[in-house]
Design a protein around this motif. Sequence first.
Motif, mmCIF file in Angstrom:
data_model
loop_
_atom_site.group_PDB
_atom_site.id
_atom_site.type_symbol
_atom_site.label_atom_id
_atom_site.label_comp_id
_atom_site.label_asym_id
_atom_site.label_seq_id
_atom_site.Cartn_x
_atom_site.Cartn_y
_atom_site.Cartn_z
ATOM 1 N N LEU B 33 0.878 -1.168 0.014
ATOM 2 C CA LEU B 33 0.092 -0.077 -0.141
ATOM 3 C C LEU B 33 0.825 1.186 -0.021
ATOM 4 C CD1 LEU B 33 -3.207 0.536 0.335
ATOM 5 C CD2 LEU B 33 -2.633 0.890 2.636
ATOM 6 N N LEU B 34 1.816 1.165 0.823
ATOM 7 C CA LEU B 34 2.694 2.366 1.105
ATOM 8 C C LEU B 34 3.441 2.676 0.144
ATOM 9 C CD1 LEU B 34 2.756 2.361 4.886
ATOM 10 C CD2 LEU B 34 1.479 4.007 3.458
ATOM 11 N N GLY B 35 4.232 1.343 -0.489
ATOM 12 C CA GLY B 35 5.346 1.505 -1.595
ATOM 13 C C GLY B 35 4.764 1.500 -3.014
ATOM 14 N N LEU B 36 3.271 1.638 -3.117
ATOM 15 C CA LEU B 36 2.650 1.491 -4.332
ATOM 16 C C LEU B 36 3.041 3.021 -5.221
ATOM 17 C CD1 LEU B 36 1.110 -0.599 -5.408
ATOM 18 C CD2 LEU B 36 -0.978 0.835 -4.994
ATOM 19 N N PRO B 37 3.156 4.205 -4.609
ATOM 20 C CA PRO B 37 3.331 5.235 -5.361
ATOM 21 C C PRO B 37 4.618 5.148 -6.003
ATOM 22 C CG PRO B 37 2.433 6.151 -3.301
ATOM 23 C CD PRO B 37 2.534 4.566 -3.240
ATOM 24 N N LEU B 38 5.642 4.671 -5.262
ATOM 25 C CA LEU B 38 7.010 4.434 -6.165
ATOM 26 C C LEU B 38 7.059 3.411 -7.070
ATOM 27 C CD1 LEU B 38 9.856 5.648 -5.938
ATOM 28 C CD2 LEU B 38 10.420 3.633 -4.333
ATOM 29 N N ILE B 39 6.127 2.311 -6.830
ATOM 30 C CA ILE B 39 6.261 1.246 -7.875
ATOM 31 C C ILE B 39 5.575 1.903 -8.983
ATOM 32 C CG2 ILE B 39 5.155 -1.199 -8.264
ATOM 33 C CD1 ILE B 39 5.438 -1.709 -5.359
ATOM 34 N N ILE B 40 4.279 2.489 -9.124
ATOM 35 C CA ILE B 40 3.613 3.022 -10.124
ATOM 36 C C ILE B 40 4.744 4.067 -10.940
ATOM 37 C CG2 ILE B 40 1.861 4.575 -10.763
ATOM 38 C CD1 ILE B 40 0.141 3.385 -8.518
ATOM 39 N N ARG B 41 5.262 4.782 -10.133
ATOM 40 C CA ARG B 41 6.107 5.547 -10.832
ATOM 41 C C ARG B 41 7.544 5.063 -11.411
ATOM 42 N NH1 ARG B 41 10.578 8.423 -9.752
ATOM 43 N NH2 ARG B 41 10.843 10.623 -10.289
ATOM 44 N N GLY B 42 7.854 4.108 -10.825
ATOM 45 C CA GLY B 42 8.904 3.322 -11.505
ATOM 46 C C GLY B 42 8.539 2.363 -12.477
ATOM 47 N N GLY B 43 7.116 2.504 -12.717
ATOM 48 C CA GLY B 43 6.504 1.476 -13.816
ATOM 49 C C GLY B 43 6.457 0.312 -13.405
ATOM 50 N N HIS B 44 7.154 -0.505 -12.550
ATOM 51 C CA HIS B 44 7.365 -1.706 -12.399
ATOM 52 C C HIS B 44 8.089 -2.046 -11.041
ATOM 53 C CE1 HIS B 44 7.085 -6.203 -13.340
ATOM 54 N NE2 HIS B 44 6.283 -5.621 -14.517
ATOM 55 N N PHE B 45 7.540 -2.970 -10.253
ATOM 56 C CA PHE B 45 8.211 -3.415 -8.976
ATOM 57 C C PHE B 45 9.663 -3.734 -9.285
ATOM 58 C CE2 PHE B 45 9.316 -6.623 -5.589
ATOM 59 C CZ PHE B 45 9.631 -5.691 -4.780
ATOM 60 N N LEU B 46 9.666 -5.005 -10.591
ATOM 61 C CA LEU B 46 11.120 -4.996 -11.008
ATOM 62 C C LEU B 46 12.267 -4.088 -11.651
ATOM 63 C CD1 LEU B 46 9.924 -8.550 -13.042
ATOM 64 C CD2 LEU B 46 10.892 -8.313 -10.649
ATOM 65 N N ASN B 47 11.573 -3.088 -12.259
ATOM 66 C CA ASN B 47 12.458 -1.987 -12.591
ATOM 67 C C ASN B 47 13.037 -1.654 -11.275
ATOM 68 O OD1 ASN B 47 12.043 -1.959 -15.100
ATOM 69 N ND2 ASN B 47 10.386 -0.299 -15.273
#
Lengths: 290, 287, 293, 243
Positions: B33-47
């Motif tokens: 939940l809290l890491g989501l903004p960064l993941i969305i911005r980074g495009g991908h968790f793997l990125n």
Amino acid sequence: MSERISKRVSIIKMKKITTVLLIMACLILGSAGEGVQAGALDSFKDEKGVLKIAGGTAHIPVMQEVAKRIMEINPEIQITIAGGGSGVGIKQVGEGLVQIGNSGRKPTDEEIQKYNLKMFQWALDGVGIIVHPDNKVRNLTKAQVIDIFSGKIDNWKLVGGPDKGINVYTRDEASGTREVFWEKALDKGAISPKANFVASNGAMKSAISKDPYGIGYVSVGHIDETVAPVAFDGVLPTLDNVKQGKYTISRGLYSNTKGEPSGLTKKFIDYLFTPEGQKIVESNGFISIK
Amino acid sequence: MINIPEKAAEKLFLLPTVISIAITIGIFGFMLLLGLPLIIRGGHFLNLLAQSWAPGSGLYGIYPMIVGSLSIASLSLVFAFPLSLGCSVLISVVGHEVFGRFLRGVVQLMTGIPTVIYGFVGVFLLVPRIREIFQRGSGMCILSASLMLAVLISPTMILFFTDSFDHVPKSYGQAAEALGASKGQKFLYVTLPCAWRGVLTGLILAGGRALGDTLIALMLAGNAIQIPGSVLDSARTLTSHIALVFAADYESLEFKSIFACGMSLYLLATLLVLGARGLWHRNEGEK
Amino acid sequence: MNRLGEKLLIAFSWISGITLVSVVFFIVGHLIFKGIRAINLKLIFGETRPLDALLLRKQVFHGLFPAMMGTFLLVVLSVGLAAPVGLASGIYLAEYAQGKVRKIVNFFFDILATIPSIVIGLTGFSVAVFLHQHYSKQIYPCLLISSLSLSFLVLPYIIRSTQVSLESLPLNTRLTALALGGTRVQNILYVLVPQSLSGILSGLILAIGRCAEDTAVIMLTGVVATAGLPRSVLAPYEALPFYIYYISSEYSSPEELLTGYGASIILLIICMTLFLFAFIVKRRIIWQTFYHL
Amino acid sequence: MNKPVKIRTTNLCFSYYNHPVLQDVTLQFFENSLTAIVGPSGVGKSTFLMTLNRLWEEIPGARMKGRIEIKFNGSFHDIYARSYSLPQLRRAVGMVFQVPNPLPMSIFKNIALPLKLAGIRDRSLISYKVEQALKRAYLWEEVKDRLTDSALKLSGGQQQRLCIARALILEPEVLLVDEPTSSLDGKAASVIEELLLSLREHCTILAVSHYWDQVKRIADVVVELSNSHHQSNIYHHQKPQPV
């Protein structure tokens, strides 16, 4: 027979419970202690509650001394002090997590507006470059400092020292000390990714005092005989030089509150500005603003 | 006399179990939940996992921390594995009456030594030695952290190894002895092949401890955000990154990055559990 | 394998054993050698009279008393929170859960046991911030939040020790009360739990030790460098392990560093005693406390 | 046998993890008699006992089919009927295990345990019943002065009699006894045998036994469970009357 035994057990149990209750009562009653007369601290006598302080780590020694004096007068008051760095202090006071957020830099206009911050500058401070006392390098130019911290100069012999690698120590992004140093000494230049990170001014001092080939930067108030200050463009980071404006990497030490402070918070900040409070500021190596 | 109806009692015991499971899942939920903004911005968790860390240019990847974590943990295993294997051989195979038992006692007591004490002693005892011996860097480096971590995780491994050695059926050993095998041969050809799953499981669990420890790396590894080039380089682990950044501005992307670290650690833990369970359960099935 | 190989193997095992023992002795010896002279009442109570401090009449400055009390409260609260949940879950796992459910529950508890403590601390911290922003401005990282997070950390210890000690009871014992007309709950409460008390207790002691030594969870959830005695569970606090961590990086004088050594010795003694106790208790039968007449 | 039937089993099948143990067992047992159940080991004698108080349900992997009826208050009840109370059944059908299993508590508490489980709280009643049960189990004289001692301090034979007393305190109508003397020496065993014979007056006893000489001494009826796959053979013997 069985009844007697069970009774004995329950008596033992009762005794245990009574002891626990007694201890608890002592804990509660005992906390009402007696105060001592002490001028500027008188106003704290009828206060109680928890005052939370967080943020700038340069401020901590002063905060601790003030807190100690207040809590000695009135044990009903609990003052907690945490570090974290200036950014943390501003953020936490803004969010209402603490009552006083310290910063070693002026809060930005944006921050002031967003959180309705009131700032109180109670001291002047410099950020000095320090090395291990055994290190003979005691003078660096701005250009050299920039190159050392960016990693371009990585051996002490290039700046007149021994043939040893330079170990750069830096602080994390939340640090006001880092911010001021980065802006005024490094001209916002890069800091080497190889740099070791430490979490506070205190940690920086003790790290450098243990590393013969280290270099770092620390609040002038924290410089003592365990580390050696380095002149920046020929000017040593001393109280006098900062006061006279000769040493350029300087800053104010701020305590920030969300809106006008009141109650215990106001009294704490007021105390910082009393002659007694300012004496504490000076005895911790900062420059009184009076 | 407590007279709880059976069904109600089962529910009463079930509820805390459900709570405990909810906590386990909830921890991951919070990270996500809290890491989501960064993941969305980074495009991908793997990125995010593969990106480097350069806040100046808007990169908040945690690749350097992953490398840091993995290299410190694996190096500590390299140190601790032979040491632990040797100690467990001494305890269960050589079985020296006095020293074996003494060693077992020491190992059991070691599990009670707080991590922060390893860190504390490391700062004042190990770091200066490493700096003097290698004459390079500040002494706060992967090597220092790994050495201390090796001491921390050894008891886990030794207790697990000795346990698996002791569980190899006595008759196997006796069969080997009857054929004229020496103690060493018995260990090498009978005990070890029978206990290898246990050894591997112990290795995995110890690796988990090494990956999950915060204090030793935080205090001894120097915390530089870089891809380390040698064991004498300073490095930052996923865990110390969390410890160092957690108090930053909550809305900054820098702060969000610690949830990516949290998620990575959580997923690594899950992987290790899956591995250990897979090995262990097959082991039990064989018996 | 020839004689030489065998000799080498045995020599190697001796070297390993001696190395490990000497490393441990070196670490503990270093602490004691450097810190033993710091161990006195002043280390704990500073300039305050011990009685005043114990009766909470005076605050203690430059002493470990607040940190020790903080650790004590932390342990009591965390284990107090975790014990009922852990015991009940352990009982459920051992006595009720079957088949697939049991496998899944076991899997989750394995994960909970493997999650790094700092991740649990981070969760506690996020929960505190979340509650602060959405529910009550009174909530922020504090003693209560730390205890809650720590209770997550030690939950698996309590669950596992309960489960294992229950499962290791012989079938004969399990069936006794049932054959006499006892219900399942009666069997659990009157026979199974009392019979596995020593195992459960040693699990609780391990949990206490874990709470006392953990640093990573509390440093994210409310421990601070200076707090005095906590006035409420909603206030920040001091704790021994954090004090040691703090001193190791921020000591400003040799005297302060000495208190760090002193604190390390005290924490080491506390944790070692607890672990030793846990090992002893497991072997001792303490059913008398339960089955008194 | 002219005594009325107490228990009857119909087409009883039993398996552990799909491995058949009992197949199609149809038997009758008579009131106030001692039936010895014999047969080679592994044939399911203990299991058969456990079907009568449904204790097998606590053992993982066990399955049962068939019908078991016991006569309580003059009429037969299907003990596997959904409405039948399990604790009530187990109070009426007592069981004594092969290895004595006293709990690690005092002698008194051990024997009073079934009463506690049944919710009886009247202390004087409990004391009275404990004494009665101990007397019936021939144990009173040996332990009356040390009721608060741990039951684990007793000898093996005493422990087994304690377990019998514990089973008797609820005055069961049926008593299941699983090789009660197998872990005891000859002297202790003969005390137990004598005890079982005396108990016959009050209840229906089913005893698993390995020893033919013992069976001959105590049994009114002998039932043999055999390994043959489809049918358990049953022999009814008239016990030679003791002289």
